[in-house]
Design a protein around this motif. Structure first.
Motif, mmCIF file in Angstrom:
data_model
loop_
_atom_site.group_PDB
_atom_site.id
_atom_site.type_symbol
_atom_site.label_atom_id
_atom_site.label_comp_id
_atom_site.label_asym_id
_atom_site.label_seq_id
_atom_site.Cartn_x
_atom_site.Cartn_y
_atom_site.Cartn_z
ATOM 1 N N VAL A 230 -7.042 18.987 5.175
ATOM 2 C CA VAL A 230 -6.682 18.336 6.430
ATOM 3 C C VAL A 230 -7.419 17.000 6.477
ATOM 4 N N LEU A 231 -6.660 15.909 6.506
ATOM 5 C CA LEU A 231 -7.226 14.557 6.551
ATOM 6 C C LEU A 231 -6.871 13.961 7.918
ATOM 7 N N MET A 232 -7.864 13.879 8.798
ATOM 8 C CA MET A 232 -7.638 13.374 10.153
ATOM 9 C C MET A 232 -8.080 11.919 10.229
ATOM 10 N N HIS A 233 -7.127 11.028 10.482
ATOM 11 C CA HIS A 233 -7.383 9.591 10.601
ATOM 12 C C HIS A 233 -8.075 9.008 9.362
ATOM 13 N N PRO A 234 -7.521 9.280 8.169
ATOM 14 C CA PRO A 234 -8.110 8.698 6.951
ATOM 15 C C PRO A 234 -7.723 7.235 6.808
ATOM 16 N N LEU A 235 -8.539 6.490 6.060
ATOM 17 C CA LEU A 235 -8.187 5.128 5.656
ATOM 18 C C LEU A 235 -8.571 4.958 4.196
ATOM 19 N N ILE A 236 -7.563 4.832 3.352
ATOM 20 C CA ILE A 236 -7.788 4.602 1.917
ATOM 21 C C ILE A 236 -7.249 3.208 1.600
ATOM 22 N N PRO A 237 -8.140 2.182 1.604
ATOM 23 C CA PRO A 237 -7.679 0.798 1.430
ATOM 24 C C PRO A 237 -7.595 0.379 -0.040
ATOM 25 N N PHE A 238 -7.282 1.342 -0.896
ATOM 26 C CA PHE A 238 -7.108 1.046 -2.322
ATOM 27 C C PHE A 238 -6.020 1.973 -2.836
ATOM 28 N N THR A 239 -5.491 1.685 -4.011
ATOM 29 C CA THR A 239 -4.417 2.504 -4.580
ATOM 30 C C THR A 239 -5.035 3.555 -5.498
ATOM 31 N N PRO A 240 -4.958 4.835 -5.128
ATOM 32 C CA PRO A 240 -5.535 5.876 -5.993
ATOM 33 C C PRO A 240 -4.731 6.016 -7.285
ATOM 34 N N ALA A 241 -5.405 6.516 -8.302
ATOM 35 C CA ALA A 241 -4.730 6.789 -9.575
ATOM 36 C C ALA A 241 -3.756 7.949 -9.399
ATOM 37 N N PHE B 199 0.563 11.214 -1.765
ATOM 38 C CA PHE B 199 0.442 12.653 -2.043
ATOM 39 C C PHE B 199 1.811 13.284 -2.332
ATOM 40 N N THR B 200 2.828 12.866 -1.587
ATOM 41 C CA THR B 200 4.182 13.390 -1.810
ATOM 42 C C THR B 200 4.672 13.021 -3.209
ATOM 43 N N ALA B 201 4.469 11.765 -3.594
ATOM 44 C CA ALA B 201 4.913 11.284 -4.912
ATOM 45 C C ALA B 201 4.195 12.008 -6.048
ATOM 46 N N ASN B 202 3.006 12.534 -5.754
ATOM 47 C CA ASN B 202 2.215 13.223 -6.772
ATOM 48 C C ASN B 202 2.298 14.743 -6.651
ATOM 49 N N GLY B 203 3.329 15.227 -5.945
ATOM 50 C CA GLY B 203 3.660 16.643 -6.001
ATOM 51 C C GLY B 203 3.133 17.519 -4.888
ATOM 52 N N ALA B 204 2.340 16.950 -3.965
ATOM 53 C CA ALA B 204 1.779 17.771 -2.886
ATOM 54 C C ALA B 204 2.843 18.101 -1.845
ATOM 55 N N ASN B 205 2.607 19.197 -1.132
ATOM 56 C CA ASN B 205 3.415 19.551 0.023
ATOM 57 C C ASN B 205 2.716 18.934 1.234
ATOM 58 N N VAL B 206 3.296 17.871 1.790
ATOM 59 C CA VAL B 206 2.609 17.035 2.776
ATOM 60 C C VAL B 206 3.225 17.162 4.164
ATOM 61 N N SER B 207 2.360 17.296 5.169
ATOM 62 C CA SER B 207 2.770 17.198 6.567
ATOM 63 C C SER B 207 2.030 16.015 7.177
#
Length: 197
Positions: free
Chosen positions: A124-135, A167-175
């Motif tokens: 559960v990620l509540m109000h995350p900010l990832i200002p970079f592109t993860p691998a 996350f969706t593009a990398n196969g996760a089930n995302v809500s």
């Protein structure tokens, strides 16, 4: 032994799920501890305290400005947190390994997930900010809930959507659950978290 000060409570049995809890800036290991006990009765709870002080406010890694991360510091602290989590899980993996983080806590949790995609079954990620592109990584069979405010000045809606898309593009089930406010936690978010867990 761990470098982190943390609070923990044993689960109902050895095979009980374990949930790792990561506070926001200025919070501590108590921030979500009791809530997690209500949301996931019987689970083992582990809540590490951030070991970076920003003018007295606890965090998990340094930043140089709002939304600007010290990437070298993040890399070191992500590695340390990944080791801590693996150490806490131990040799016999519980039935489920879960993570819950808010704001800075969501950011360290997500960063650990990028580095070790097989560590958490659900997060559960509540109000995350990832200002970079993860691998790219393989999140098949992983479940991710992102909660966000449409008018969040700290974690903009576009960034929340981009993380969900990653996350969706990398196969996760995302809500992805939105509320019509800013960076604050709202009741509808907690209801979504309860349903997700």
């Amino acid at each position: 032994m761990s470098r982190y000060h943390f609070r923990s409570a044993e689960g109902a049995d050895k095979a009980a799920p374990v949930i790792f809890l990561f506070h926001g800036t200025g919070g501590d290991e108590d921030q979500f501890f009791d809530l997690a006990g209500q949301l996931l009765p019987g689970a083992r709870r582990v809540a590490p305290r951030g070991d970076v002080s920003e003018q007295g406010a606890l965090r998990y890694f340094r930043r140089t400005a709002e939304g600007v991360y010290d990437m070298d510091d993040l890399a070191q602290r992500k590695a340390a947190m990944t080791d801590f989590i693996a150490e806490q899980i131990g040799d016999s993996r519980p039935s489920r390994v879960l993570g819950l983080g808010y704001s800075n806590g969501a950011n360290i949790l997500a960063s650990v997930m990028f580095a070790a995609p097989d560590l958490f079954d659900a997060a559960v990620l509540m109000h995350p900010l990832i200002p970079f592109t993860p691998a790219e990584a393989d999140f098949s069979d992983r479940q991710v809930l992102i909660t966000a405010g449409r008018y969040d000045p700290i974690a903009p809606a576009a960034a929340s959507q981009a993380l969900a898309d990653y996350f969706t593009a990398n196969g996760a089930n995302v809500s992805l659950t939105w509320h019509e406010g800013g960076h604050e936690l709202r009741q509808e978010e907690l209801a979504a978290v309860q349903q997700f867990l």
